[in-house]
Every structure is written in structure tokens, then in C-alpha cells.
Design a protein around this motif. Sequence first.
Motif, PDB file in Angstrom:
ATOM      1  N   GLU A  46      41.641  37.301  49.639  1.00 43.59           N
ATOM      2  CA  GLU A  46      41.034  36.026  49.337  1.00 43.59           C
ATOM      3  C   GLU A  46      40.145  36.257  48.027  1.00 43.59           C
ATOM      4  OE1 GLU A  46      41.780  33.040  50.617  1.00 43.59           O
ATOM      5  OE2 GLU A  46      43.436  34.208  51.459  1.00 43.59           O
ATOM      6  N   LYS A  47      39.435  37.095  47.980  1.00 41.22           N
ATOM      7  CA  LYS A  47      38.448  37.455  46.937  1.00 41.22           C
ATOM      8  C   LYS A  47      39.266  37.492  45.584  1.00 41.22           C
ATOM      9  CE  LYS A  47      34.590  40.532  45.752  1.00 41.22           C
ATOM     10  NZ  LYS A  47      34.072  41.694  46.138  1.00 41.22           N
ATOM     11  N   PHE A  48      40.248  38.024  45.551  1.00 40.29           N
ATOM     12  CA  PHE A  48      41.201  38.351  44.331  1.00 40.29           C
ATOM     13  C   PHE A  48      41.940  36.758  43.956  1.00 40.29           C
ATOM     14  CE2 PHE A  48      45.546  39.908  42.569  1.00 40.29           C
ATOM     15  CZ  PHE A  48      44.894  40.047  41.486  1.00 40.29           C
ATOM     16  N   LYS A  49      42.051  36.034  45.127  1.00 41.37           N
ATOM     17  CA  LYS A  49      42.636  34.742  44.737  1.00 41.37           C
ATOM     18  C   LYS A  49      41.655  33.910  44.059  1.00 41.37           C
ATOM     19  CE  LYS A  49      46.145  34.039  48.383  1.00 41.37           C
ATOM     20  NZ  LYS A  49      46.625  33.291  49.688  1.00 41.37           N
ATOM     21  N   HIS A  50      40.452  33.891  44.470  1.00 37.05           N
ATOM     22  CA  HIS A  50      39.260  33.136  44.175  1.00 37.05           C
ATOM     23  C   HIS A  50      38.896  33.705  42.538  1.00 37.05           C
ATOM     24  CE1 HIS A  50      38.518  30.669  47.602  1.00 37.05           C
ATOM     25  NE2 HIS A  50      38.492  31.743  48.202  1.00 37.05           N
ATOM     26  N   TRP A  51      39.007  34.915  42.167  1.00 26.88           N
ATOM     27  CA  TRP A  51      38.786  35.483  41.097  1.00 26.88           C
ATOM     28  C   TRP A  51      39.971  34.955  40.234  1.00 26.88           C
ATOM     29  CZ3 TRP A  51      41.366  38.364  37.331  1.00 26.88           C
ATOM     30  CH2 TRP A  51      40.800  38.733  36.242  1.00 26.88           C
ATOM     31  N   LEU A  52      41.306  34.909  40.530  1.00 34.60           N
ATOM     32  CA  LEU A  52      42.064  34.467  39.674  1.00 34.60           C
ATOM     33  C   LEU A  52      42.372  32.961  39.428  1.00 34.60           C
ATOM     34  CD1 LEU A  52      45.193  36.100  41.328  1.00 34.60           C
ATOM     35  CD2 LEU A  52      44.300  36.680  39.078  1.00 34.60           C
ATOM     36  N   LEU A  53      41.725  32.266  40.340  1.00 37.87           N
ATOM     37  CA  LEU A  53      41.492  30.660  40.203  1.00 37.87           C
ATOM     38  C   LEU A  53      40.465  30.491  39.291  1.00 37.87           C
ATOM     39  CD1 LEU A  53      41.792  29.169  43.984  1.00 37.87           C
ATOM     40  CD2 LEU A  53      43.061  28.737  42.133  1.00 37.87           C
ATOM     41  N   SER A  54      39.339  31.112  39.304  1.00 31.64           N
ATOM     42  CA  SER A  54      38.148  31.069  38.456  1.00 31.64           C
ATOM     43  C   SER A  54      38.701  31.384  36.904  1.00 31.64           C
ATOM     44  CB  SER A  54      36.912  31.907  38.887  1.00 31.64           C
ATOM     45  OG  SER A  54      37.405  33.182  38.719  1.00 31.64           O
ATOM     46  N   LYS A  55      39.530  32.168  36.874  1.00 31.14           N
ATOM     47  CA  LYS A  55      40.050  32.375  35.715  1.00 31.14           C
ATOM     48  C   LYS A  55      41.341  31.698  35.159  1.00 31.14           C
ATOM     49  CE  LYS A  55      38.137  36.190  34.043  1.00 31.14           C
ATOM     50  NZ  LYS A  55      37.516  36.309  32.462  1.00 31.14           N
ATOM     51  N   ARG A  56      41.600  30.462  35.923  1.00 32.14           N
ATOM     52  CA  ARG A  56      42.597  29.706  35.459  1.00 32.14           C
ATOM     53  C   ARG A  56      43.852  30.088  35.398  1.00 32.14           C
ATOM     54  NH1 ARG A  56      40.763  24.369  34.386  1.00 32.14           N
ATOM     55  NH2 ARG A  56      38.085  24.190  34.578  1.00 32.14           N
ATOM     56  N   TYR A  57      44.463  31.180  36.211  1.00 30.97           N
ATOM     57  CA  TYR A  57      45.583  31.482  36.164  1.00 30.97           C
ATOM     58  C   TYR A  57      46.575  30.404  36.927  1.00 30.97           C
ATOM     59  CZ  TYR A  57      44.746  36.692  34.967  1.00 30.97           C
ATOM     60  OH  TYR A  57      44.421  37.597  34.144  1.00 30.97           O
ATOM     61  N   SER A  58      47.791  30.461  36.564  1.00 27.68           N
ATOM     62  CA  SER A  58      48.664  29.290  37.120  1.00 27.68           C
ATOM     63  C   SER A  58      49.047  29.803  38.566  1.00 27.68           C
ATOM     64  CB  SER A  58      50.191  29.330  36.637  1.00 27.68           C
ATOM     65  OG  SER A  58      50.712  30.456  36.587  1.00 27.68           O
ATOM     66  N   ASN A  59      49.266  28.639  39.424  1.00 29.65           N
ATOM     67  CA  ASN A  59      49.369  28.659  40.628  1.00 29.65           C
ATOM     68  C   ASN A  59      50.467  29.836  40.931  1.00 29.65           C
ATOM     69  OD1 ASN A  59      47.740  26.920  41.451  1.00 29.65           O
ATOM     70  ND2 ASN A  59      48.965  25.257  41.394  1.00 29.65           N
ATOM     71  N   SER A  60      51.610  29.769  40.382  1.00 27.22           N
ATOM     72  CA  SER A  60      52.740  30.752  40.287  1.00 27.22           C
ATOM     73  C   SER A  60      52.312  32.235  40.184  1.00 27.22           C
ATOM     74  CB  SER A  60      53.893  30.313  39.766  1.00 27.22           C
ATOM     75  OG  SER A  60      53.581  30.741  38.406  1.00 27.22           O
ATOM     76  N   THR A  61      51.494  32.264  39.254  1.00 20.26           N
ATOM     77  CA  THR A  61      51.025  33.702  39.144  1.00 20.26           C
ATOM     78  C   THR A  61      50.149  34.061  40.188  1.00 20.26           C
ATOM     79  OG1 THR A  61      50.965  33.403  36.825  1.00 20.26           O
ATOM     80  CG2 THR A  61      49.346  35.135  37.531  1.00 20.26           C
ATOM     81  N   ILE A  62      49.072  33.100  40.849  1.00 18.25           N
ATOM     82  CA  ILE A  62      48.435  33.683  41.641  1.00 18.25           C
ATOM     83  C   ILE A  62      49.053  33.721  42.947  1.00 18.25           C
ATOM     84  CG2 ILE A  62      46.709  32.329  43.402  1.00 18.25           C
ATOM     85  CD1 ILE A  62      45.574  30.821  40.937  1.00 18.25           C
ATOM     86  N   THR A  63      50.102  33.194  43.447  1.00 20.20           N
ATOM     87  CA  THR A  63      50.918  33.382  44.449  1.00 20.20           C
ATOM     88  C   THR A  63      51.632  34.516  44.246  1.00 20.20           C
ATOM     89  OG1 THR A  63      51.245  30.889  44.578  1.00 20.20           O
ATOM     90  CG2 THR A  63      52.811  32.715  45.912  1.00 20.20           C
ATOM     91  N   THR A  64      52.242  35.039  43.258  1.00 23.51           N
ATOM     92  CA  THR A  64      52.872  36.348  42.955  1.00 23.51           C
ATOM     93  C   THR A  64      52.068  37.291  43.220  1.00 23.51           C
ATOM     94  OG1 THR A  64      54.554  35.146  41.348  1.00 23.51           O
ATOM     95  CG2 THR A  64      54.329  37.288  41.288  1.00 23.51           C
ATOM     96  N   TYR A  65      50.893  37.412  42.426  1.00 28.03           N
ATOM     97  CA  TYR A  65      49.965  38.414  42.324  1.00 28.03           C
ATOM     98  C   TYR A  65      49.254  38.693  44.024  1.00 28.03           C
ATOM     99  CZ  TYR A  65      49.842  39.423  37.280  1.00 28.03           C
ATOM    100  OH  TYR A  65      50.449  39.903  36.149  1.00 28.03           O
ATOM    101  N   SER A  66      48.873  37.583  44.723  1.00 28.03           N
ATOM    102  CA  SER A  66      48.504  37.753  46.006  1.00 28.03           C
ATOM    103  C   SER A  66      49.270  38.220  46.807  1.00 28.03           C
ATOM    104  CB  SER A  66      47.919  36.468  46.420  1.00 28.03           C
ATOM    105  OG  SER A  66      48.638  35.575  46.447  1.00 28.03           O
ATOM    106  N   GLU A  67      50.746  37.792  46.711  1.00 28.32           N
ATOM    107  CA  GLU A  67      51.693  38.542  47.722  1.00 28.32           C
ATOM    108  C   GLU A  67      52.048  39.785  47.440  1.00 28.32           C
ATOM    109  OE1 GLU A  67      53.143  37.141  50.355  1.00 28.32           O
ATOM    110  OE2 GLU A  67      51.639  35.355  50.145  1.00 28.32           O
ATOM    111  N   ALA A  68      51.878  40.321  46.083  1.00 27.26           N
ATOM    112  CA  ALA A  68      51.972  41.530  45.836  1.00 27.26           C
ATOM    113  C   ALA A  68      51.268  42.614  46.341  1.00 27.26           C
ATOM    114  CB  ALA A  68      52.259  41.631  44.074  1.00 27.26           C
ATOM    115  N   LEU A  69      49.889  42.023  46.063  1.00 27.01           N
ATOM    116  CA  LEU A  69      48.445  42.690  46.637  1.00 27.01           C
ATOM    117  C   LEU A  69      48.762  42.799  48.120  1.00 27.01           C
ATOM    118  CD1 LEU A  69      46.226  44.310  45.854  1.00 27.01           C
ATOM    119  CD2 LEU A  69      44.843  41.971  45.932  1.00 27.01           C
TER     120      LEU A  69
END
Length: 180
Positions: A46-69
Amino acid sequence: REQEGSRWSQKLGVWHLPDTFENRMLFQIIEEPIKHPSPEGIAQIEKFKHWLLSKRYSNSTITTYSEALKTFLTFYNDKKVAEINNDDVIRYNNEYILNNNLSASYQNQIVNAIKLFFATVQDTKIELEKIHRPKREKLLPNVLSKAEVKLILNAHSNLKHKMMLSLIYSCGLRCGELLT
């Protein structure tokens, strides 16, 4: 087909049985327990997702990276996140990715997610420069036969189009080079 409760699936084209305890015992199907990341791992995701959101990564990248993690931290659900090291990443590669015949591109996504997570969100023992990526697969180009080339060149009745295709093929030009 002769088992009680079996049905024909028109869509799949197979006979199937309901998923019951008796049928699992009959066919000796052992159900593996579903694993989840530890509570600490879930909080880190969740912390990683919030960091990715704050850096304005795309939703698909956020989903891909968080699922991989999530799959990585699920594999190590009994270990504290701060204690994960390079040997653990190599073990994950060998025991999870390679054993399950997952693709090199999936492995690359996992490596990207792990590197980004441990470089930005988590202070850890991992040396990021030592995490290696899989070799890129070398694919052979698709080469047309003489007959296929002849069919393509003779497909047009317009003389101008036929000449353009012949010029592109014989000189190895790109479309943009033909136009200039």
C-alpha cells in the motif's frame, strides 16, 4: 462422462464434473492453500502504491508493479521485508519464476518492481546494482518465400502501386523513404 453429475460443456467442448470434495478425492486433487503476503507486506505494498500515485505513474503501471511486488512478498510472507536480500531475489527467480515457466518479460517486470520498491520505499540489505535482468529473447525475423513475395507484388492492378511495392521490396526501403 459416466460419472454421476457430469455435464457436457458446449463452449469448452469437454465433459466436466462439479468441484466437490468427493470428486477431488476420487481424482486425487490436492488443494493447495492460498498464500497471501504478511500484514507487514500488505502495508508495504500500500505504501508503494501511494508512492507510485504521488509520482503520477499510470494506473496500469501501478497495478503491474504492485501485483509483481505482491507475488514477491507472498513468496516471502514468513520473512520481514527489511531482511530480504539479493540471495532471496535469486531464490525467487529460480524457485518461482523459472519453476513456473514464466516469461522473461514477466521476470523483467518483477525485477523493475523490486528495484523501484527497494530503491524508494524500503531501506534494505539489497544491493540494487547486483539484481540482474533476464537475457532478451532473440527472435528470428519472418522471411517471406519467393511465392509469397510474388503474390504481394501481383496483388495490385494499379501500375503505380505495383511499382511502389516493387521498389520498396527490391531496395529494402521503408515507407517513409519511398515517400521522400
